[in-house]
Enzyme design. Structure first.
Site, PDB file in Angstrom:
ATOM      1  N   ASP A   1       0.976  -1.129   0.090  1.00 36.39           N
ATOM      2  CA  ASP A   1      -0.050   0.032   0.207  1.00 36.39           C
ATOM      3  C   ASP A   1       0.843   1.347   0.022  1.00 36.39           C
ATOM      4  OD1 ASP A   1       0.999  -0.645   2.576  1.00 36.39           O
ATOM      5  OD2 ASP A   1      -0.719   0.519   3.573  1.00 36.39           O
TER       6      ASP A   1
ATOM      7  N   GLU B   1      -2.250  -0.041  13.744  1.00 43.67           N
ATOM      8  CA  GLU B   1      -0.975   0.173  13.638  1.00 43.67           C
ATOM      9  C   GLU B   1      -0.010   1.052  14.549  1.00 43.67           C
ATOM     10  OE1 GLU B   1       0.508   0.055   9.671  1.00 43.67           O
ATOM     11  OE2 GLU B   1       2.552  -0.202  10.356  1.00 43.67           O
TER      12      GLU B   1
ATOM     13  N   SER C   1       2.727  -8.899   8.480  1.00 41.77           N
ATOM     14  CA  SER C   1       1.847  -8.152   7.617  1.00 41.77           C
ATOM     15  C   SER C   1       2.773  -7.217   6.988  1.00 41.77           C
ATOM     16  CB  SER C   1       1.036  -7.144   8.363  1.00 41.77           C
ATOM     17  OG  SER C   1       0.511  -6.112   7.297  1.00 41.77           O
TER      18      SER C   1
HETATM   19  P1  13P Z   1       7.285  -2.741   6.705  1.00 43.76           P
HETATM   20  O1  13P Z   1       6.925  -4.225   6.647  1.00 43.76           O
HETATM   21  O2  13P Z   1       7.896  -2.383   5.306  1.00 43.76           O
HETATM   22  O3  13P Z   1       7.559  -1.976   7.593  1.00 43.76           O
HETATM   23  O4  13P Z   1       5.599  -2.268   6.120  1.00 43.76           O
HETATM   24  C1  13P Z   1       4.619  -2.905   6.505  1.00 43.76           C
HETATM   25  C2  13P Z   1       3.386  -1.518   6.554  1.00 43.76           C
HETATM   26  O5  13P Z   1       2.655  -1.838   5.902  1.00 43.76           O
HETATM   27  C3  13P Z   1       3.731  -0.233   7.271  1.00 43.76           C
HETATM   28  O6  13P Z   1       2.646   0.460   7.350  1.00 43.76           O
END
Ligand code: 13P
Length: 356
Positions: A30, A185, A297
Site C-alpha cells: 500500500d 498499527e 503484515s
Molecule cells: P514494512 O513491513 O515495510 O514496515 O511495512 C509494513 C507496513 O505496512 C507499514 O505500514
C-alpha cells in the site's frame, strides 16, 4: 457508556478471523505513489501508473500466493485499478482467496504541542463515507499507521501517545461502521540508540493506551487486528539483540497489553532484513501459548527481493522471490521455518526517518 451495537459485527469477526488464519499473513503493498516511486527508482524503473500496475499485477498473479497470504493491503489507486489483462486487481486477489484491504489514512502531520519531530496520523474527516466506498469496491479491511519515536529528548511525549492512540481508536470505530476490519498499527520506529528494554517499557505504555482508547470508543475487538513493530533495540543501539531475545521481549510486551479478544497480531517488518523478519517471527511462534494468532503484515520484508527480481520486466524472477518469502513467513507463522531454507536477503532495510 454509549456504545451502539455494530451492524457488521458478524462479518467483522469472520473476516478478522480469516485474515488471522494460522500459517497465513498479509502482504502490505500500500505504498503511496511517492513511496512506490522510491522503490521503483532503486531498480531504475520510472514511477508511472503503468509500471505500478505491472509490478503489483506481477505480485497478485503469483501462482499459489493465496496458500500463504490471507490479505493484501492496497493503496487507493490499486483498489480501483485493472490488471493489464483487463481484470481488476481486486478480482485477481479474490481468485487467489486473498482478501483485499485498503490504506485509509492520509499520512502523518506535525503534532502541534508535541516534540519537534512528533506526528499524528490524519484522515478521520469523512472516513466512514470513504470506507463505505472502499467496501463497495471490494475492500474488507483497512490500515491506519500511527508512528511514535523513542528519542533522547524524552519522546514519545504523553501527548503523542494519547493523540495517536485516540486517532487509531476513532479510525477503528469509523471503518467498522462501514464493515471494514481495522488493522490497528501503532508503529514504534527503530530510529535511535535505545536498548531493547527501553523499547519494551515504552511499547507497553503505547499499546495499553491504544486499547484503552479502543474500549472507550466501542471498537469491536474481535473484529480488529493489531499490527505492531517487534520489540527491538534502536537501530543505533550498541548492544544488538538476537532472535530469541527479540521474540521473548515482544511476546512479553504483547501478553501484558493486548486483549485476548483480538484474533491476530500481524507484525510490520519496519526495516528488518527479509531473513530477520522471518527468523524473529518463527522464534515467537516457537514460544507459543498466545491467545492471538501471531503472523506478519510485511511490506519491505516481502517485497525487497521481488522488486529486484522483477526489475521492471522479469515476471518469473519477481514471482519466484515473492512466493519464497511468502512461504518462509507462512512457515515462521507456525514456528516451522528453517533459517536460510528459502532464498532471502540479509540486507537491513532500515532507513532513518522512513516515510510511507
Ligand atoms: P514494512 O513491513 O515495510 O514496515 O511495512 C509494513 C507496513 O505496512 C507499514 O505500514
Amino acid at each position: 457508556m454509549t456504545c451502539k451495537f455494530h451492524e457488521h459485527a458478524d462479518e467483522l469477526r469472520t473476516n478478522a478471523r480469516a485474515l488471522a488464519t494460522r500459517g497465513k499473513g498479509i502482504l502490505a503493498v500500500d505504498e503511496s505513489t511517492p513511496t512506490c516511486g522510491k522503490r521503483l527508482a532503486d531498480i531504475g524503473v520510472e514511477n508511472t501508473e503503468e509500471n505500478r500496475q505491472a509490478y503489483r499485477g506481477m505480485l497478485f498473479t503469483t501462482e499459489g500466493l493465496g496458500n500463504y497470504i490471507s490479505g493484501a493491503i492496497l493503496f487507493e489507486e490499486t483498489l480501483y485499478q485493472k490488471h493489464a489483462d483487463g481484470e481488476t486487481m481486486v478480482e485477481k486477489l479474490n481468485k487467489q482467496g486473498i482478501i483485499p484491504g485498503i490504506k485509509v489514512d492520509k499520512g502523518l502531520k506535525p503534532l502541534a504541542g508535541g516534540l519537534p519531530h512528533e506526528t499524528y496520523c490524519s484522515g478521520l474527516d469523512g472516513l466512514t463515507d470513504r470506507a463505505r466506498e472502499y467496501y463497495a469496491a471490494g475492500a474488507r479491511f483497512a490500515k491506519w499507521r500511527a508512528v511514535l519515536q523513542i528519542s533522547s529528548d524524552g519522546g514519545p511525549s504523553n501527548l503523542a501517545i494519547k493523540e495517536n492512540a485516540w486517532g487509531l481508536a476513532r479510525y477503528a470505530r469509523a471503518v467498522q461502521e462501514a464493515g471494514l476490519v481495522p488493522i490497528v498499527e501503532p508503529e514504534i520506529l527503530m530510529d535511535g540508540d535505545h536498548t531493547i528494554g527501553k523499547t519494551a517499557a515504552i511499547q507497553e505504555i503505547v499499546i495499553k493506551e491504544v486499547y484503552s482508547a479502543c474500549i472507550e470508543n466501542g471498537v469491536l475487538l474481535e473484529g480488529t487486528l493489531l499490527k505492531p513493530s517487534m520489540t527491538c533495540p534502536g537501530a543505533d543501539c550498541p548492544t544488538e539483540a538476537g532472535p530469541k531475545e527479540v521474540a521473548e521481549y515482544t511476546i512479553r510486551t504483547l501478553k501484558r497489553t493486548v486483549p485476548a479478544a483480538v484474533p491476530g497480531i500481524t507484525f510490520l517488518s519496519g526495516g528488518l532484513s527479509e531473513e530477520a523478519a522471518s527468523v524473529y517471527l518463527n522464534e515467537m511462534n516457537l514460544i507459543g501459548g498466545t491467545p492471538w494468532n501471531v503472523a506478519f503484515s510485511y511490506g519491505r520484508a516481502l517485497q525487497h527481493s521481488a522488486l529486484r527480481g522483477w526489475s521492471g520486466s522479469n515476471l518469473e524472477a519477481g514471482q519466484a522471490a515473492v512466493i519464497a518469502r511468502a512461504q518462509a513467513n507462512s512457515e515462521a507463522a507456525k514456528g516451522e521455518y528453517v533459517a536460510g531454507s528459502q532464498p532471502s536477503s540479509d540486507e537491513k532495510l532500515f532507513v532513518a526517518g522512513y516515510t510511507y
